[in-house]
Write a protein that holds these residues in place. Structure first.
Motif, PDB file in Angstrom:
ATOM      1  N   THR A 155    -110.132 -34.631 -36.740  1.00 51.52           N
ATOM      2  CA  THR A 155    -110.191 -33.299 -37.334  1.00 51.52           C
ATOM      3  C   THR A 155    -109.643 -32.281 -36.335  1.00 51.52           C
ATOM      4  OG1 THR A 155    -112.388 -32.781 -36.447  1.00 51.52           O
ATOM      5  CG2 THR A 155    -112.300 -33.942 -38.583  1.00 51.52           C
ATOM      6  N   LYS A 202     -99.527 -35.725 -37.859  1.00 46.57           N
ATOM      7  CA  LYS A 202    -100.740 -35.232 -38.528  1.00 46.57           C
ATOM      8  C   LYS A 202    -101.298 -36.290 -39.467  1.00 46.57           C
ATOM      9  CE  LYS A 202    -102.560 -31.312 -41.101  1.00 46.57           C
ATOM     10  NZ  LYS A 202    -102.251 -30.019 -41.722  1.00 46.57           N
ATOM     11  N   THR A 203    -100.424 -36.957 -40.183  1.00 48.24           N
ATOM     12  CA  THR A 203    -100.855 -38.020 -41.098  1.00 48.24           C
ATOM     13  C   THR A 203    -101.545 -39.137 -40.327  1.00 48.24           C
ATOM     14  OG1 THR A 203     -99.068 -37.522 -42.640  1.00 48.24           O
ATOM     15  CG2 THR A 203    -100.075 -39.695 -42.824  1.00 48.24           C
ATOM     16  N   LYS A 204    -100.936 -39.572 -39.217  1.00 51.37           N
ATOM     17  CA  LYS A 204    -101.530 -40.641 -38.412  1.00 51.37           C
ATOM     18  C   LYS A 204    -102.909 -40.242 -37.900  1.00 51.37           C
ATOM     19  CE  LYS A 204     -97.185 -42.615 -36.814  1.00 51.37           C
ATOM     20  NZ  LYS A 204     -96.291 -42.812 -35.657  1.00 51.37           N
ATOM     21  N   TRP A 261    -104.897 -37.921 -39.163  1.00 46.73           N
ATOM     22  CA  TRP A 261    -105.771 -37.793 -40.335  1.00 46.73           C
ATOM     23  C   TRP A 261    -106.323 -39.160 -40.733  1.00 46.73           C
ATOM     24  CZ3 TRP A 261    -107.622 -33.417 -42.331  1.00 46.73           C
ATOM     25  CH2 TRP A 261    -108.242 -33.463 -43.566  1.00 46.73           C
ATOM     26  N   GLU A 262    -105.439 -40.164 -40.731  1.00 54.28           N
ATOM     27  CA  GLU A 262    -105.849 -41.523 -41.090  1.00 54.28           C
ATOM     28  C   GLU A 262    -106.828 -42.107 -40.068  1.00 54.28           C
ATOM     29  OE1 GLU A 262    -102.096 -43.531 -41.503  1.00 54.28           O
ATOM     30  OE2 GLU A 262    -101.768 -42.721 -43.520  1.00 54.28           O
ATOM     31  N   MET A 292     -96.863 -33.028 -44.962  1.00 53.46           N
ATOM     32  CA  MET A 292     -97.665 -33.240 -43.762  1.00 53.46           C
ATOM     33  C   MET A 292     -96.814 -34.024 -42.753  1.00 53.46           C
ATOM     34  SD  MET A 292    -101.527 -34.903 -43.448  1.00 53.46           S
ATOM     35  CE  MET A 292    -102.057 -34.120 -44.929  1.00 53.46           C
ATOM     36  N   SER A 293     -96.866 -33.624 -41.498  1.00 54.48           N
ATOM     37  CA  SER A 293     -96.071 -34.311 -40.478  1.00 54.48           C
ATOM     38  C   SER A 293     -96.579 -35.731 -40.264  1.00 54.48           C
ATOM     39  CB  SER A 293     -96.136 -33.540 -39.159  1.00 54.48           C
ATOM     40  OG  SER A 293     -97.400 -33.720 -38.538  1.00 54.48           O
ATOM     41  N   THR A 294     -95.720 -36.560 -39.716  1.00 60.75           N
ATOM     42  CA  THR A 294     -96.091 -37.951 -39.456  1.00 60.75           C
ATOM     43  C   THR A 294     -97.262 -38.027 -38.484  1.00 60.75           C
ATOM     44  OG1 THR A 294     -93.805 -38.597 -39.808  1.00 60.75           O
ATOM     45  CG2 THR A 294     -95.200 -40.172 -38.670  1.00 60.75           C
TER      46      THR A 294
END
Length: 72
Positions: free
Chosen positions: A14, A5-7, A9-10, A1-3
């Motif tokens: 959505t 996208k991760t940020k 997501w956290e 998962m890209s950075t």
């Protein structure tokens, strides 16, 4: 998962939360293409939308027919 996208997501973001941002970006692309004139518009329709010459002609004819119907 890209950075990124991760940020997101956290943060609880959505895909639906990005819809308006994507719509705005696509609108800017469409505006730029339209401002470049017919050659760029045709290149966009062929390359980005995978439309054939026949597809484009049919779509243009449908648009002209729609305009004519509105005038009547």
């Amino acid at each position: 998962m890209s950075t990124l996208k991760t940020k997101l997501w956290e943060m609880g973001v959505t895909a639906e939360d990005l819809d308006c941002i994507v719509d705005d970006g696509a609108s800017r692309v469409a505006s730029r293409v339209n401002n470049e004139g017919m050659s760029e518009q045709l290149r966009f329709l062929e390359d980005q939308c995978n439309m054939s010459e026949d597809d484009i002609i049919k779509a243009v004819q449908a648009e002209l027919d729609s305009i004519e119907n509105e005038m009547n």
